[in-house]
Design a protein around this motif. Structure first.
Motif, PDB file in Angstrom:
ATOM      1  N   THR A   1       1.075  -1.436   0.075  1.00  0.00           N
ATOM      2  CA  THR A   1       0.075   0.108  -0.249  1.00  0.00           C
ATOM      3  C   THR A   1       0.595   1.494   0.043  1.00  0.00           C
ATOM      4  O   THR A   1       0.572   2.168  -0.720  1.00  0.00           O
ATOM      5  CB  THR A   1      -1.090   0.377   0.931  1.00  0.00           C
ATOM      6  OG1 THR A   1      -0.282  -0.108   2.443  1.00  0.00           O
ATOM      7  CG2 THR A   1      -1.995  -1.125   1.460  1.00  0.00           C
TER       8      THR A   1
ATOM      9  N   ASP B   1       0.969   1.971  -4.043  1.00  0.00           N
ATOM     10  CA  ASP B   1       0.123   1.602  -4.318  1.00  0.00           C
ATOM     11  C   ASP B   1       0.225   2.175  -5.959  1.00  0.00           C
ATOM     12  O   ASP B   1      -0.153   1.767  -6.875  1.00  0.00           O
ATOM     13  CB  ASP B   1      -0.787   1.035  -3.869  1.00  0.00           C
ATOM     14  CG  ASP B   1      -1.416   2.292  -3.293  1.00  0.00           C
ATOM     15  OD1 ASP B   1      -0.664   3.204  -3.128  1.00  0.00           O
ATOM     16  OD2 ASP B   1      -1.990   1.758  -2.874  1.00  0.00           O
ATOM     17  N   HIS B   2       0.099   3.466  -5.936  1.00  0.00           N
ATOM     18  CA  HIS B   2       0.208   4.002  -6.409  1.00  0.00           C
ATOM     19  C   HIS B   2       1.064   4.484  -7.407  1.00  0.00           C
ATOM     20  O   HIS B   2       0.654   4.951  -8.915  1.00  0.00           O
ATOM     21  CB  HIS B   2      -0.042   5.570  -6.230  1.00  0.00           C
ATOM     22  CG  HIS B   2       1.505   6.402  -5.321  1.00  0.00           C
ATOM     23  ND1 HIS B   2       1.168   5.886  -4.279  1.00  0.00           N
ATOM     24  CD2 HIS B   2       2.195   6.594  -5.767  1.00  0.00           C
ATOM     25  CE1 HIS B   2       2.482   6.531  -3.614  1.00  0.00           C
ATOM     26  NE2 HIS B   2       2.760   6.722  -4.408  1.00  0.00           N
ATOM     27  N   TRP B   3       2.236   3.927  -7.291  1.00  0.00           N
ATOM     28  CA  TRP B   3       2.991   3.671  -8.264  1.00  0.00           C
ATOM     29  C   TRP B   3       3.254   2.496  -9.156  1.00  0.00           C
ATOM     30  O   TRP B   3       3.323   3.281 -10.096  1.00  0.00           O
ATOM     31  CB  TRP B   3       4.977   3.522  -7.955  1.00  0.00           C
ATOM     32  CG  TRP B   3       5.514   4.428  -7.176  1.00  0.00           C
ATOM     33  CD1 TRP B   3       4.853   5.398  -5.780  1.00  0.00           C
ATOM     34  CD2 TRP B   3       5.876   6.178  -7.961  1.00  0.00           C
ATOM     35  NE1 TRP B   3       6.076   7.234  -6.141  1.00  0.00           N
ATOM     36  CE2 TRP B   3       5.799   6.978  -6.887  1.00  0.00           C
ATOM     37  CE3 TRP B   3       5.933   6.132  -9.228  1.00  0.00           C
ATOM     38  CZ2 TRP B   3       6.596   8.198  -7.612  1.00  0.00           C
ATOM     39  CZ3 TRP B   3       6.217   7.987  -9.926  1.00  0.00           C
ATOM     40  CH2 TRP B   3       6.791   8.530  -8.991  1.00  0.00           C
TER      41      TRP B   3
ATOM     42  N   THR C   1      -5.001  -2.772  -9.872  1.00  0.00           N
ATOM     43  CA  THR C   1      -4.357  -1.318  -9.524  1.00  0.00           C
ATOM     44  C   THR C   1      -6.008  -0.693  -9.101  1.00  0.00           C
ATOM     45  O   THR C   1      -5.684   0.110  -8.087  1.00  0.00           O
ATOM     46  CB  THR C   1      -4.585  -0.540 -11.087  1.00  0.00           C
ATOM     47  OG1 THR C   1      -5.608  -0.412 -11.689  1.00  0.00           O
ATOM     48  CG2 THR C   1      -3.614  -0.889 -11.479  1.00  0.00           C
TER      49      THR C   1
ATOM     50  N   LEU D   1      -6.980   0.739  -5.326  1.00  0.00           N
ATOM     51  CA  LEU D   1      -7.423   2.441  -5.205  1.00  0.00           C
ATOM     52  C   LEU D   1      -9.284   1.576  -3.957  1.00  0.00           C
ATOM     53  O   LEU D   1     -10.530   3.030  -4.462  1.00  0.00           O
ATOM     54  CB  LEU D   1      -8.061   2.776  -6.119  1.00  0.00           C
ATOM     55  CG  LEU D   1      -6.711   2.627  -7.416  1.00  0.00           C
ATOM     56  CD1 LEU D   1      -6.936   3.146  -8.989  1.00  0.00           C
ATOM     57  CD2 LEU D   1      -5.773   4.070  -6.444  1.00  0.00           C
TER      58      LEU D   1
ATOM     59  N   ILE E   1      -3.973   9.177 -11.308  1.00  0.00           N
ATOM     60  CA  ILE E   1      -3.664   8.606 -10.468  1.00  0.00           C
ATOM     61  C   ILE E   1      -2.429   8.828  -8.898  1.00  0.00           C
ATOM     62  O   ILE E   1      -2.545   9.138  -7.837  1.00  0.00           O
ATOM     63  CB  ILE E   1      -3.683   6.948 -10.611  1.00  0.00           C
ATOM     64  CG1 ILE E   1      -5.677   6.449 -11.139  1.00  0.00           C
ATOM     65  CG2 ILE E   1      -3.492   5.901  -9.194  1.00  0.00           C
ATOM     66  CD1 ILE E   1      -5.357   5.257 -10.880  1.00  0.00           C
TER      67      ILE E   1
ATOM     68  N   GLU F   1      -2.622  12.435  -8.418  1.00  0.00           N
ATOM     69  CA  GLU F   1      -3.729  12.455  -6.602  1.00  0.00           C
ATOM     70  C   GLU F   1      -3.642  12.066  -5.699  1.00  0.00           C
ATOM     71  O   GLU F   1      -2.790  12.582  -3.909  1.00  0.00           O
ATOM     72  CB  GLU F   1      -4.741  11.564  -7.309  1.00  0.00           C
ATOM     73  CG  GLU F   1      -5.378  12.507  -7.812  1.00  0.00           C
ATOM     74  CD  GLU F   1      -7.133  11.638  -8.128  1.00  0.00           C
ATOM     75  OE1 GLU F   1      -8.335  12.319  -9.049  1.00  0.00           O
ATOM     76  OE2 GLU F   1      -7.183  10.435  -8.107  1.00  0.00           O
ATOM     77  N   HIS F   2      -2.413  10.170  -5.537  1.00  0.00           N
ATOM     78  CA  HIS F   2      -1.219  10.226  -4.403  1.00  0.00           C
ATOM     79  C   HIS F   2      -0.719  11.104  -3.617  1.00  0.00           C
ATOM     80  O   HIS F   2      -0.007  10.767  -2.690  1.00  0.00           O
ATOM     81  CB  HIS F   2      -1.231   9.291  -4.946  1.00  0.00           C
ATOM     82  CG  HIS F   2      -2.407   7.960  -4.583  1.00  0.00           C
ATOM     83  ND1 HIS F   2      -2.699   7.558  -3.324  1.00  0.00           N
ATOM     84  CD2 HIS F   2      -2.751   7.452  -5.716  1.00  0.00           C
ATOM     85  CE1 HIS F   2      -4.135   6.355  -3.473  1.00  0.00           C
ATOM     86  NE2 HIS F   2      -4.452   6.569  -4.744  1.00  0.00           N
TER      87      HIS F   2
END
Length: 187
Positions: A66, A69-71, A122, A126, A178, A181-182
């Motif tokens: 986590t 996770d955005h990467w 993904t 999310l 994404i 945003e993260h």
């Protein structure tokens, strides 16, 4: 992920199936509601099923990753998008069978939905409602695939590259969104 983002993602994912459906319509000659429905069911069904499988895989490992996770979402969507853009500019001619038989359609449905598997991974990071997302993606792909067969039978292959290019750009932009945003750059 909001409804607008999900719609944009669904359209992006459906572009491979749309492009193949155009080719099926071109190769199939005179096509009707039966061929349009078959393409829609095969491509839409697999595009809806693969995110669920990806979600299950992603959820199993979500606790371990986590922090980044955005990467992962950014990289997966970016790679899929870049590959679609590359295919749009490729000069390679793809051999297209005019068959709508089970073996042919199964292979093409799996091939065009691998990217949806990665997107499903993904989705697990999310916290997306996977059932609603999968149904939405399946329905969107159904419509695009059915229409693609008809377009292919009428206009031919000239829209295939444009569809792949559009789908690739959409997926890349969603991955960037994404990530931003993260990282706190977008509210």
């Amino acid at each position: 992920m909001g409804l607008t983002e999900l719609f944009i993602l669904a359209v992006g994912l459906s572009m491979d199936a749309f492009a193949v459906s155009i080719c099926k319509g071109l190769a199939g000659g005179k096509t009707g509601a039966r061929e349009m429905g078959l393409a829609g069911i095969w491509f839409g069904g697999f595009q809806g099923m693969m995110p669920v499988l990806g979600y299950i895989l992603g959820a199993a490992f979500a606790d371990y990753i986590t922090a980044f996770d955005h990467w992962i979402a950014f990289i997966l969507l970016g790679l899929i998008g870049v590959n679609m853009v590359r295919e749009a500019f490729s000069d390679e001619e793809e051999e297209m069978s005019n068959s709508f038989g089970v073996k042919t359609m199964f292979i093409m449905a799996v091939a065009t939905s691998i990217d949806a598997l990665a997107v499903g991974i993904t989705f697990a990071f999310l916290k997306v409602n996977i059932v609603a997302a999968a149904v939405f993606i399946a329905c969107t792909t159904f419509v695009f695939s059915a229409v693609g067969v008809k377009i292919g039978s009428i206009f031919g292959i000239r829209y295939k590259a444009k569809a792949e290019l559009l789908g690739g750009v959409i997926l890349i932009l969603l991955g960037v969104k994404i990530l931003l945003e993260h990282l706190g750059f977008l509210g």
